[in-house]
Enzyme design. Structure first.
Site, PDB file in Angstrom:
ATOM      1  N   GLU A  27       0.881  -1.170   0.000  1.00  0.00           N
ATOM      2  CA  GLU A  27       0.000   0.000   0.000  1.00  0.00           C
ATOM      3  C   GLU A  27       0.910   1.208   0.000  1.00  0.00           C
ATOM      4  O   GLU A  27       1.567   1.501   0.997  1.00  0.00           O
ATOM      5  CB  GLU A  27      -0.925  -0.034   1.222  1.00  0.00           C
ATOM      6  N   CYS A  56      -2.076   9.074   2.623  1.00  0.00           N
ATOM      7  CA  CYS A  56      -1.953   8.594   1.237  1.00  0.00           C
ATOM      8  C   CYS A  56      -3.227   8.866   0.437  1.00  0.00           C
ATOM      9  O   CYS A  56      -3.177   9.125  -0.755  1.00  0.00           O
ATOM     10  CB  CYS A  56      -1.675   7.086   1.220  1.00  0.00           C
TER      11      CYS A  56
END
Length: 465
Positions: free
Chosen positions: A234, A269
């Site tokens: 990720e 993010c």
């Protein structure tokens, strides 16, 4: 046990004082930790039932919720997360534990499939010892996003947390210990990047999960691939928020975009980083953003009225100033912020840039702070083209009153998730994960728990006639 002479040391980004210091493990100690995890898997954890694992994980969730500030304060002190956000993160981590405690058995149920066999089915078996490599920006949530599904699927976990949040890692392990988890099922390893390769290559480690930068993901993914081990990555994001001219409630859209951009001081993010606005409402939407951004209070993260805390580290502040200055030099219009913070603490001002072009630094690099880049699109077709003009593909959002149109457009955006008329967020019930340089594999939901299992097919004869 003796320790090496090097340490992890966390610095409070508000007071600039040392928060916590912990010795790093030697290579020999690291191997011992992995061996202990293997023994805990083989001798105990593999033999537990879903009910037993769920009971223990629920106890961890209760431990954290009952002692909220004990677990929240290390985030505030080590990386500057405002205390209200830190409390929310502990509760969300507990939610992940409770979710998988409740649904893991259903997610991993045996699937019966028709074939030429008398009976054939697929079952999901644990792999063994997994390694989770975690970042500093959401120390509890990202840990539990890895730990909860891996543990409920029957794996043991070794957590390598970030060097800037060592106290958070210690408290996470403490929660498991206080909840009565069997010894060595969840462990913390304190090592630098140089020792990670030997851990990933160790035959005991059967799967690797990393949340971090694309650069870190490329390095870890290459090693795991060389060892033929499953990996979940990720990584970074440069999420677009597309605001179309037929958006029903521009005020609400502005509220949500601003919230998405400033949560965790923009150190997320999946924050809205590129705000792509259709031409007829472009200036109006910039004005709405400016009104909201200029009201946000920066300050002491322990103060409950603080909305935006400091940036985790000084060098990150300097990097963001460079990104903003280069973009202004290239023609971006500074609407708000941009100036250097005077006084203590690693703060970056809330900054709003308009007239951003796709080639500018704030458009093509990930901005990990409260910097909003507004880009004009002449129509929805160009908006989608701009949204996809990035090496990242983590999340994105579309704002329009035409839901059917939005559904079609969602399929054209090259990202792992799309929110329509809402904030991009992670949720234990739904899978998340990126494409392109934003990563591979999925976390959370029914998909995430299947990343570190042996999906075993069983065929029982005799064959049908």
């Amino acid at each position: 046990m003796g320790y090496s002479t090097t340490h992890f040391k966390s610095i409070n980004p508000y007071t600039e004082e040392v928060v916590y210091e912990i010795p790093m493990h030697t290579l020999e100690q690291t191997r011992e930790i992995l061996q202990n995890a293997q023994e805990a898997f083989c001798n105990e954890w593999i033999n537990t039932t879903f009910e037993q694992r769920a009971s223990l994980l629920n106890a961890v969730a209760k431990q954290m919720k009952d002692n909220l500030d004990y677990y929240a304060l290390p985030m505030t002190e080590e990386m500057g997360k405002p205390i209200n956000e830190a409390r929310g993160e502990v509760n969300k981590a507990a939610w992940a534990a409770e979710h998988y405690a409740k649904f893991a058995q259903e997610y991993l149920k045996t699937e019966y499939l028709e074939s030429d066999a008398t009976e054939s089915y697929v079952q999901h078996l644990p792999l063994g010892v997994t390694l989770g490599i975690l970042p500093w920006n959401a120390p509890f949530w990202l840990a539990f996003r890895y730990l909860a599904p891996a543990l409920m699927s029957g794996n043991t976990c070794v957590m390598k947390h970030d060097s800037h949040t060592p106290l958070c890692a210690v408290r996470i392990i403490e929660a498991f210990q206080k909840a009565g988890f069997p010894k060595n099922v969840v462990q913390n390893v304190v090592v630098g990047h140089s020792n990670l390769e030997s851990m990933i290559r160790n035959p005991i480690v059967k799967g690797v999960s990393l949340t971090g930068s694309s650069k870190a993901g490329a390095a870890v993914g290459a090693i795991a691939g060389n060892e033929i081990k499953p990996v979940v990555l990720e990584l970074g994001g440069s999420d677009p928020a597309i605001i179309l001219k037929d958006t029903q409630d521009l005020e609400k859209a502005a509220d949500v975009v601003v919230l998405s951009r400033y949560i965790n001081a923009g150190q997320s993010c999946i924050a809205a980083k590129r705000i792509i606005v259709e031409e007829p409402i472009y200036e109006e939407f910039i004005a709405l953003l400016k009104q909201r951004f200029e009201k946000l209070k920066l300050g002491d993260p322990k103060d409950e009225t603080t909305v935006i805390g400091p940036i985790a580290r000084k060098e990150l502040v300097e990097q963001m100033h460079e990104q903003v200055n280069k973009s202004i030099a290239a023609g971006a219009r500074l609407i708000l912020g941009g100036e250097k913070h005077q006084g203590k603490g690693f703060f970056f001002p809330v900054t709003l840039l308009a007239d951003v072009e796709p080639g500018m630094v704030v458009s093509c690099q990930e901005t990990f702070g409260p910097i909003a880049a507004v880009i004009k699109a002449k129509d929805e077709e160009e908006a989608i083209k701009i949204a996809n003009d990035t090496e990242y593909g983590l999340g994105g959002s579309i704002w329009t009153k035409d839901i059917e149109k939005a559904k079609k457009l969602a399929g054209k955006i090259i990202t792992g998730q799309v929110s329509i008329n809402g904030i991009v967020k992670s949720d234990p019930r739904l899978p998340s994960g990126g494409v392109k340089k934003s990563g591979l594999g999925k976390e959370l939901g029914p998909h995430g728990i299947k990343m570190f299992v042996n999906t075993q097919q069983v065929w029982i004869g005799p064959a049908k006639g």
